[in-house]
Design a protein around this motif. Structure first.
Motif, PDB file in Angstrom:
ATOM      1  N   UNK A 115       0.830  -1.207   0.000  1.00 10.62           N
ATOM      2  CA  UNK A 115       0.000   0.000   0.000  1.00 10.62           C
ATOM      3  C   UNK A 115       0.864   1.256   0.000  1.00 10.62           C
ATOM      4  N   UNK A 116       0.251   2.364  -0.392  1.00 17.00           N
ATOM      5  CA  UNK A 116       0.931   3.659  -0.408  1.00 17.00           C
ATOM      6  C   UNK A 116       0.083   4.619   0.419  1.00 17.00           C
ATOM      7  N   UNK A 117       0.599   4.974   1.590  1.00 17.44           N
ATOM      8  CA  UNK A 117      -0.130   5.836   2.523  1.00 17.44           C
ATOM      9  C   UNK A 117       0.428   7.248   2.442  1.00 17.44           C
ATOM     10  N   UNK A 118      -0.420   8.205   2.109  1.00 17.63           N
ATOM     11  CA  UNK A 118      -0.016   9.614   2.099  1.00 17.63           C
ATOM     12  C   UNK A 118      -0.591  10.293   3.331  1.00 17.63           C
TER      13      UNK A 118
ATOM     14  N   UNK B 207      19.561   1.059  -1.461  1.00 20.24           N
ATOM     15  CA  UNK B 207      20.722   0.159  -1.490  1.00 20.24           C
ATOM     16  C   UNK B 207      20.689  -0.858  -0.354  1.00 20.24           C
ATOM     17  N   UNK B 208      19.943  -0.564   0.713  1.00 18.47           N
ATOM     18  CA  UNK B 208      19.823  -1.496   1.828  1.00 18.47           C
ATOM     19  C   UNK B 208      18.700  -2.512   1.606  1.00 18.47           C
ATOM     20  N   UNK B 209      18.110  -2.469   0.413  1.00 12.60           N
ATOM     21  CA  UNK B 209      17.067  -3.417   0.016  1.00 12.60           C
ATOM     22  C   UNK B 209      15.907  -3.460   1.007  1.00 12.60           C
ATOM     23  N   UNK B 210      15.319  -2.311   1.292  1.00 15.77           N
ATOM     24  CA  UNK B 210      14.226  -2.273   2.267  1.00 15.77           C
ATOM     25  C   UNK B 210      12.945  -2.870   1.711  1.00 15.77           C
ATOM     26  N   UNK B 211      12.055  -3.237   2.628  1.00 21.62           N
ATOM     27  CA  UNK B 211      10.732  -3.714   2.253  1.00 21.62           C
ATOM     28  C   UNK B 211       9.689  -2.607   2.374  1.00 21.62           C
ATOM     29  N   UNK B 212      10.067  -1.535   3.074  1.00 28.60           N
ATOM     30  CA  UNK B 212       9.189  -0.381   3.281  1.00 28.60           C
ATOM     31  C   UNK B 212      10.022   0.873   3.076  1.00 28.60           C
ATOM     32  N   UNK B 213       9.425   1.898   2.464  1.00 31.19           N
ATOM     33  CA  UNK B 213      10.085   3.198   2.357  1.00 31.19           C
ATOM     34  C   UNK B 213       9.238   4.255   3.051  1.00 31.19           C
ATOM     35  N   UNK B 214       9.900   5.065   3.872  1.00 28.97           N
ATOM     36  CA  UNK B 214       9.273   6.190   4.551  1.00 28.97           C
ATOM     37  C   UNK B 214       9.854   7.480   3.972  1.00 28.97           C
TER      38      UNK B 214
ATOM     39  N   UNK C  17       5.466  -1.505  -6.554  1.00 29.89           N
ATOM     40  CA  UNK C  17       4.856  -2.248  -5.457  1.00 29.89           C
ATOM     41  C   UNK C  17       5.498  -2.063  -4.098  1.00 29.89           C
ATOM     42  N   UNK C  18       6.407  -1.091  -3.969  1.00 33.42           N
ATOM     43  CA  UNK C  18       7.050  -0.849  -2.684  1.00 33.42           C
ATOM     44  C   UNK C  18       6.044  -0.299  -1.673  1.00 33.42           C
ATOM     45  N   UNK C  19       5.961  -0.923  -0.507  1.00 34.43           N
ATOM     46  CA  UNK C  19       5.141  -0.388   0.582  1.00 34.43           C
ATOM     47  C   UNK C  19       5.710   0.961   0.984  1.00 34.43           C
ATOM     48  N   UNK C  20       4.886   1.997   0.989  1.00 36.97           N
ATOM     49  CA  UNK C  20       5.380   3.359   1.147  1.00 36.97           C
ATOM     50  C   UNK C  20       4.469   4.162   2.071  1.00 36.97           C
ATOM     51  N   UNK C  21       5.104   4.927   2.962  1.00 34.54           N
ATOM     52  CA  UNK C  21       4.377   5.911   3.773  1.00 34.54           C
ATOM     53  C   UNK C  21       5.069   7.242   3.553  1.00 34.54           C
ATOM     54  N   UNK C  22       4.316   8.236   3.131  1.00 35.80           N
ATOM     55  CA  UNK C  22       4.901   9.522   2.796  1.00 35.80           C
ATOM     56  C   UNK C  22       4.141  10.654   3.466  1.00 35.80           C
TER      57      UNK C  22
END
Length: 251
Positions: A28-31, A162-169, A196-201
């Motif tokens: 999901x992508x949470x704004x 580069x750290x191959x995260x599963x979530x990006x903030x 498809x990266x799980x993202x919270x922005x």
């Protein structure tokens, strides 16, 4: 992927969160939108273990952080959980925080090599691929001071990836940029979430929040006042505070 339960957070006995709940599903992508001081950045910093909180818990893919006043709180356990969470979660800040004495390539390779034990050749090959992803493959030997603000932020995104995260903030990733540089960073983030990266922005870019997110949260004074899909929030907000806030951007 992320679950925040009954979060209480205060600063100098002034409460910010008073029982906040939030679930972020994988992919999901949470704004998060709302006025400055509403708690958007603090939520991100709590998820990544950059700030402690008093009560409640935050779980990231099974790794749990507890409030410092919770009965189960053990500092040693929290240190381990934070380390594990940061292996899963990448974060991009308002400021770029690049190492000024290192080239772009070195900025991206240093953490994988020293934290993950990746050998130099693999780390550099991955860094070049990531720079291609953020449209900066020709900047490997440049230093941060030789780049524009938008380019530096794109390098910061590549470094986090580069750290191959599963979530990006993302914490207001365009707020320090000149207007003409904002779009180049938003394009990179949009490419990332489309994969498809799980993202919270946390963002003040309303059009971007509307177009890229799967769910929008409106926060004020540490409270999630309203949430829903972008069409609902931006076209037909139910709460008066949400309406008043968005009216300034939609005129």
């Amino acid at each position: 992927m992320i679950e925040i339960c009954n979060l209480f957070k205060e600063y100098d006995h002034h409460p910010l969160f008073k029982g906040l709940h939030l679930v972020v599903e994988k992919g999901s992508v949470i704004a998060m939108i709302g006025p400055s001081g509403s708690g958007k950045s603090t939520i991100l910093r709590c998820i990544n273990g950059l700030e402690t909180f008093q009560k409640g818990c935050i779980a990231v893919d099974g790794q749990v952080l507890n409030g410092i006043h919770e009965q189960g709180y053990r500092k040693a356990q929290e240190v381990v959980a934070v380390k594990n969470i940061r292996r899963k979660v990448g974060m991009v800040f308002q400021q770029f925080h690049l190492f000024p004495h290192m080239t772009v390539l070195h900025n991206i390779t240093v953490a994988p090599m020293f934290v993950m034990g990746v050998d130099q050749a693999e780390a550099e090959s991955n860094a070049v691929s990531l720079l291609r992803k953020v449209h900066l493959e020709e900047k490997t030997q440049k230093y941060p001071g030789q780049l524009s603000g938008g380019e530096q932020q794109r390098v910061a995104i590549a470094r986090a990836l580069a750290m191959r995260p599963e979530v990006m903030l993302f914490d207001e990733p365009t707020s320090s940029l000149d207007p003409e540089m904002i779009e180049e960073v938003l394009v990179v983030i949009n490419d990332l979430v489309s994969e498809g990266m799980t993202t919270v922005i946390a963002t003040h870019e309303m059009g971007f929040a509307r177009d890229v997110s799967t769910r929008v949260l409106f926060l004020e004074k540490g409270e999630i006042v309203e949430q829903g899909n972008p069409a609902e929030i931006f076209s037909n907000p139910k709460n008066d505070r949400t309406k008043a806030f968005l009216s300034r951007f939609m005129e």
